[in-house]
Write a protein that holds these residues in place. Structure first.
Motif, PDB file in Angstrom:
ATOM      1  N   TYR A  20      27.490  62.747  22.354  1.00 12.84           N
ATOM      2  CA  TYR A  20      27.704  61.316  21.984  1.00 12.84           C
ATOM      3  C   TYR A  20      29.185  61.346  21.433  1.00 12.84           C
ATOM      4  O   TYR A  20      29.405  62.283  20.681  1.00 12.84           O
ATOM      5  CB  TYR A  20      26.644  60.980  20.814  1.00 12.84           C
ATOM      6  CG  TYR A  20      25.456  60.208  21.715  1.00 12.84           C
ATOM      7  CD1 TYR A  20      24.283  60.984  22.101  1.00 12.84           C
ATOM      8  CD2 TYR A  20      25.338  58.658  21.365  1.00 12.84           C
ATOM      9  CE1 TYR A  20      23.360  60.575  22.588  1.00 12.84           C
ATOM     10  CE2 TYR A  20      24.407  58.416  22.076  1.00 12.84           C
ATOM     11  CZ  TYR A  20      23.172  59.139  22.462  1.00 12.84           C
ATOM     12  OH  TYR A  20      22.208  58.740  23.181  1.00 12.84           O
ATOM     13  N   ALA A  28      29.194  55.738  13.479  1.00  8.90           N
ATOM     14  CA  ALA A  28      28.396  55.142  14.545  1.00  8.90           C
ATOM     15  C   ALA A  28      28.467  56.249  15.751  1.00  8.90           C
ATOM     16  O   ALA A  28      29.449  56.861  15.965  1.00  8.90           O
ATOM     17  CB  ALA A  28      28.854  53.878  14.997  1.00  8.90           C
ATOM     18  N   SER A  63      27.952  56.676  20.241  1.00 17.59           N
ATOM     19  CA  SER A  63      27.977  56.072  21.468  1.00 17.59           C
ATOM     20  C   SER A  63      28.151  57.031  22.563  1.00 17.59           C
ATOM     21  O   SER A  63      29.058  58.096  22.296  1.00 17.59           O
ATOM     22  CB  SER A  63      28.978  54.884  21.516  1.00 17.59           C
ATOM     23  OG  SER A  63      29.085  54.404  23.086  1.00 17.59           O
ATOM     24  N   VAL A 100      32.833  56.462  23.699  1.00 22.41           N
ATOM     25  CA  VAL A 100      33.676  55.766  22.538  1.00 22.41           C
ATOM     26  C   VAL A 100      34.428  54.398  23.026  1.00 22.41           C
ATOM     27  O   VAL A 100      35.037  54.460  24.060  1.00 22.41           O
ATOM     28  CB  VAL A 100      34.619  56.704  21.861  1.00 22.41           C
ATOM     29  CG1 VAL A 100      33.667  58.037  21.360  1.00 22.41           C
ATOM     30  CG2 VAL A 100      35.727  57.277  22.826  1.00 22.41           C
ATOM     31  N   TYR A 101      34.332  53.761  22.135  1.00 24.37           N
ATOM     32  CA  TYR A 101      34.825  52.100  22.257  1.00 24.37           C
ATOM     33  C   TYR A 101      35.574  51.653  20.970  1.00 24.37           C
ATOM     34  O   TYR A 101      35.194  52.611  20.081  1.00 24.37           O
ATOM     35  CB  TYR A 101      34.014  51.256  22.900  1.00 24.37           C
ATOM     36  CG  TYR A 101      33.232  51.747  24.124  1.00 24.37           C
ATOM     37  CD1 TYR A 101      31.984  52.039  24.260  1.00 24.37           C
ATOM     38  CD2 TYR A 101      33.722  51.010  25.385  1.00 24.37           C
ATOM     39  CE1 TYR A 101      31.331  52.282  25.334  1.00 24.37           C
ATOM     40  CE2 TYR A 101      33.127  51.387  26.393  1.00 24.37           C
ATOM     41  CZ  TYR A 101      31.863  52.042  26.551  1.00 24.37           C
ATOM     42  OH  TYR A 101      31.275  52.161  27.803  1.00 24.37           O
ATOM     43  N   GLU A 110      29.999  46.507  19.027  1.00 30.87           N
ATOM     44  CA  GLU A 110      28.891  46.086  19.802  1.00 30.87           C
ATOM     45  C   GLU A 110      28.538  47.145  20.921  1.00 30.87           C
ATOM     46  O   GLU A 110      27.369  47.376  21.396  1.00 30.87           O
ATOM     47  CB  GLU A 110      29.359  44.808  20.465  1.00 30.87           C
ATOM     48  CG  GLU A 110      29.464  43.681  19.569  1.00 30.87           C
ATOM     49  CD  GLU A 110      30.523  43.600  18.984  1.00 30.87           C
ATOM     50  OE1 GLU A 110      30.813  42.892  18.082  1.00 30.87           O
ATOM     51  OE2 GLU A 110      31.680  44.553  19.420  1.00 30.87           O
ATOM     52  N   SER A 111      29.278  48.231  21.141  1.00 26.85           N
ATOM     53  CA  SER A 111      29.087  49.085  22.228  1.00 26.85           C
ATOM     54  C   SER A 111      28.250  50.390  21.473  1.00 26.85           C
ATOM     55  O   SER A 111      27.960  51.106  22.284  1.00 26.85           O
ATOM     56  CB  SER A 111      30.150  49.671  22.777  1.00 26.85           C
ATOM     57  OG  SER A 111      31.020  48.461  23.398  1.00 26.85           O
ATOM     58  N   TYR A 112      28.192  50.551  20.144  1.00 26.85           N
ATOM     59  CA  TYR A 112      27.648  51.713  19.633  1.00 26.85           C
ATOM     60  C   TYR A 112      26.256  51.470  19.414  1.00 26.85           C
ATOM     61  O   TYR A 112      25.559  50.331  18.857  1.00 26.85           O
ATOM     62  CB  TYR A 112      28.270  52.008  18.338  1.00 26.85           C
ATOM     63  CG  TYR A 112      29.725  52.524  18.481  1.00 26.85           C
ATOM     64  CD1 TYR A 112      30.870  51.839  18.812  1.00 26.85           C
ATOM     65  CD2 TYR A 112      29.947  53.819  18.386  1.00 26.85           C
ATOM     66  CE1 TYR A 112      32.112  52.303  19.163  1.00 26.85           C
ATOM     67  CE2 TYR A 112      31.178  54.434  18.789  1.00 26.85           C
ATOM     68  CZ  TYR A 112      32.318  53.659  19.138  1.00 26.85           C
ATOM     69  OH  TYR A 112      33.306  54.232  19.372  1.00 26.85           O
ATOM     70  N   LYS A 113      25.539  52.487  19.561  1.00 30.19           N
ATOM     71  CA  LYS A 113      23.983  52.431  19.791  1.00 30.19           C
ATOM     72  C   LYS A 113      23.342  52.679  18.285  1.00 30.19           C
ATOM     73  O   LYS A 113      22.357  52.108  18.177  1.00 30.19           O
ATOM     74  CB  LYS A 113      23.287  53.510  20.927  1.00 30.19           C
ATOM     75  CG  LYS A 113      21.971  53.345  21.167  1.00 30.19           C
ATOM     76  CD  LYS A 113      21.586  54.268  22.130  1.00 30.19           C
ATOM     77  CE  LYS A 113      19.946  54.207  22.549  1.00 30.19           C
ATOM     78  NZ  LYS A 113      19.840  55.068  23.717  1.00 30.19           N
ATOM     79  N   TYR A 114      24.037  53.709  17.775  1.00 21.99           N
ATOM     80  CA  TYR A 114      23.302  54.296  16.362  1.00 21.99           C
ATOM     81  C   TYR A 114      24.288  54.037  15.515  1.00 21.99           C
ATOM     82  O   TYR A 114      25.377  54.267  15.671  1.00 21.99           O
ATOM     83  CB  TYR A 114      22.770  55.692  16.628  1.00 21.99           C
ATOM     84  CG  TYR A 114      21.751  56.171  17.794  1.00 21.99           C
ATOM     85  CD1 TYR A 114      22.198  57.225  18.626  1.00 21.99           C
ATOM     86  CD2 TYR A 114      20.861  55.159  17.905  1.00 21.99           C
ATOM     87  CE1 TYR A 114      21.354  57.414  19.598  1.00 21.99           C
ATOM     88  CE2 TYR A 114      19.874  55.503  18.747  1.00 21.99           C
ATOM     89  CZ  TYR A 114      20.040  56.524  19.650  1.00 21.99           C
ATOM     90  OH  TYR A 114      19.521  57.126  20.836  1.00 21.99           O
ATOM     91  N   TRP A 115      23.796  53.453  14.338  1.00 24.86           N
ATOM     92  CA  TRP A 115      24.632  53.584  13.016  1.00 24.86           C
ATOM     93  C   TRP A 115      23.957  53.968  11.700  1.00 24.86           C
ATOM     94  O   TRP A 115      22.767  53.936  11.545  1.00 24.86           O
ATOM     95  CB  TRP A 115      24.779  51.803  12.852  1.00 24.86           C
ATOM     96  CG  TRP A 115      25.604  51.109  13.715  1.00 24.86           C
ATOM     97  CD1 TRP A 115      25.108  50.662  15.031  1.00 24.86           C
ATOM     98  CD2 TRP A 115      26.985  50.854  13.740  1.00 24.86           C
ATOM     99  NE1 TRP A 115      26.265  50.158  15.623  1.00 24.86           N
ATOM    100  CE2 TRP A 115      27.408  50.387  14.986  1.00 24.86           C
ATOM    101  CE3 TRP A 115      28.283  51.206  12.508  1.00 24.86           C
ATOM    102  CZ2 TRP A 115      28.960  49.712  15.190  1.00 24.86           C
ATOM    103  CZ3 TRP A 115      29.179  50.576  12.999  1.00 24.86           C
ATOM    104  CH2 TRP A 115      29.519  50.097  14.198  1.00 24.86           C
TER     105      TRP A 115
END
Length: 121
Positions: free
Chosen positions: A31, A96, A98, A101-102, A106-111
């Motif tokens: 990730y 976060a 993903s 990477v962005y 909104e593109s991140y899955k885990y926080w």
């Protein structure tokens, strides 16, 4: 899945802090990781990101040359060294994860839960 951010605190302008984010429950080395921040009354904004291998890093313009993102895949941890802090850096900082990477949240899955950084003038 858990992202545990730490290292925030109160610091004077010009000072430094090092944030850490310990990850568990997913394959960390697969990730990309990022830091976002949200100041009171403002939208969450992208700060920095690092690819899964650590080869590439990305920064928002306002922190370039002052902040450094890094990671240790053996420790499942991402860091952000913050130098020359200003009151404008005061915010709740989130890590976060993903696959890619962005710059958009909104593109991140885990926080993670966030760690508060307060910079006094």
């Amino acid at each position: 899945v858990q992202l545990q951010a730490s290292g925030g605190g109160l610091v004077q302008a010009g000072g430094s802090l090092r944030l850490s984010c310990a990850a568990s429950g997913f394959t960390f080395s697969s990730y990309g990781m990022a830091w976002f921040r949200q100041a009171p009354g403002k939208a969450r904004e992208f700060v920095a990101a690092i690819t899964e291998s650590g080869v590439r890093t990305f920064y928002t313009d306002s922190v370039k040359g002052r902040f450094t993102i890094s990671r240790d895949n053996a420790k499942n941890t991402v860091y952000m060294q913050m130098n020359k802090l200003t009151p404008e850096d005061t915010a709740l900082y989130y890590c976060a994860a993903s696959v890619v990477v962005y710059r958009n949240a909104e593109s991140y899955k885990y926080w993670g839960q966030g760690t508060l950084v307060t910079v006094s003038s």
